[in-house]
Write an enzyme that holds these catalytic residues in place. Sequence first.
Site, PDB file in Angstrom:
ATOM      1  N   GLU A 155       0.839  -1.190   0.000  1.00  0.00           N
ATOM      2  CA  GLU A 155       0.000   0.000   0.000  1.00  0.00           C
ATOM      3  C   GLU A 155       0.881   1.249   0.000  1.00  0.00           C
ATOM      4  O   GLU A 155       1.897   1.277   0.673  1.00  0.00           O
ATOM      5  CB  GLU A 155      -0.901  -0.011   1.250  1.00  0.00           C
ATOM      6  N   GLU A 187      -9.839   5.707   2.475  1.00  0.00           N
ATOM      7  CA  GLU A 187     -10.292   4.929   3.623  1.00  0.00           C
ATOM      8  C   GLU A 187     -10.237   5.829   4.851  1.00  0.00           C
ATOM      9  O   GLU A 187      -9.308   6.624   4.994  1.00  0.00           O
ATOM     10  CB  GLU A 187      -9.367   3.717   3.838  1.00  0.00           C
TER      11      GLU A 187
END
Length: 425
Positions: free
Chosen positions: A229, A340
């Site tokens: 990520e 997110e």
Amino acid sequence: MAAHFSSGNRREVVMGLKILCCLFAFLVPLCNGGRVSTSFQNLEVQKHLKRLNKPPLKSIKSPDGDVIDCVHISHQPAFEHPLLGNHTVQMRPNYHPEGLFDESKVSTPSESSGGTSPITQLWHVNGRCPEGTIPIRRTSSKDLLRASSIQNYGKKNHKTFPQPKSADPDLINQGGHQHAIAYVEGDKYYGAKATINVWEPRIQQSNEFSLSQIWILGGTFAEDLNSIEAGWQVSPDLYGDNNTRLFTYWTSDSYQATGCYNLLCSGFIQINNEIAMGASIYPLSGYHKSQYDISILVWKDPKEGNWWMQFGNNQVLGYWPAFLFSYLTDSASMIEWGGEVVNSESDGQHTTTQMGSGHFPEEGFGKSSYFRNIQIVDGSNNLRAPKDVNTFTEQSNCYDVQLGKNGDWGNFFYFGGPGRNPNCP
Ligand SMILES: *[C@@H]1O[C@H](CO)[C@@H](O)[C@H](O)[C@H]1NC(C)=O
Ligand SMILES: *[C@@H]1O[C@H](CO)[C@@H](O)[C@H](O)[C@H]1NC(C)=O
């Protein structure tokens, strides 16, 4: 006189307590693991800091309060990994994916006159790291003391389930994580790229965060997920402030035993002396003001199998060695791009923590946050427009995502939102 007596007595009592505390400092951790005394904790903190912070050749104080240590490339945390004992650092990737979009040619968005500008890191205003070193954000004792436990600092809480998957609706939204993402699955992917609009979303409370990132995924979400990520995040618990910071994360077991943010464990091998993971990005976009974005490319070197990361158009940061992973040793099976946040619902209502700019996709350029030129790397090491892009969001009234496509921006999307609002109580 009376006052003197009483203060003298208090001094003796305090002395006595100190002696008792010294005894308990050794006894308490042994007989009652739950309650650790302050001095024992200090010892743990110092030990952990010594492991994380390598002796620097030079240190640079950033205006945001960070200290950036320039650490010799061969002394970086990666080399504590038992399998990296004899590792020879690769100073460049064998291959670089061939692109559809030449970023040096195109980058003025067609949607508005706003334009975008190159972006850098805040600490650069006070110096640079010399060749042969890498810049590492120094971890402070305050950083460690904010974590749920010293050992957990720099790791995601594995009890929460941070990744969405359209096919597994029962796994969605555990631990209050909320997403607004675009994704592709069902093929073999060897990397991904995007240019990500950079904002400073407001965070309601310190145990929440807001991020915008690329996910490179393999395996199953429940237990053995492999994930790489990279993007930007605002995370008060991790960094002690509300600054927007460049970050990476990796795990090879669904956020259980392996992996961490940035260089907070051994794994990622950095070769670049200009970009510090976890350091603040500057400048930031403003509502109806100048827009700034960062390009991130993660790709697999077809020869050695390592996963490389590039920041901007030419800053190759380093790589995750192939052996860290199981599924990703071959290829990724899913790519996600987007935002997110953690919705802790501390006051029984949806959090007011913002995603992206804090504004919904409908508002468009200069107001809502975007990802543009989202691409994947295929089996021939070519950057390509992704096929069959899907979107996902748990509650589109809180945070939403809207796909688009045009000549300059390729595949793009606007995403995010304010969290709590009349339609998201
Ligand atoms: C590193 O090299 C030494 C000496 O050649 C060898 O004994 C050791 O097993 C190697 N370690 C790893 C992790 O390969
Ligand atoms: C971060 O922002 C929140 C609210 O937006 C504020 O309450 C808090 O004090 C800020 N934290 C720091 C460290 O500036």
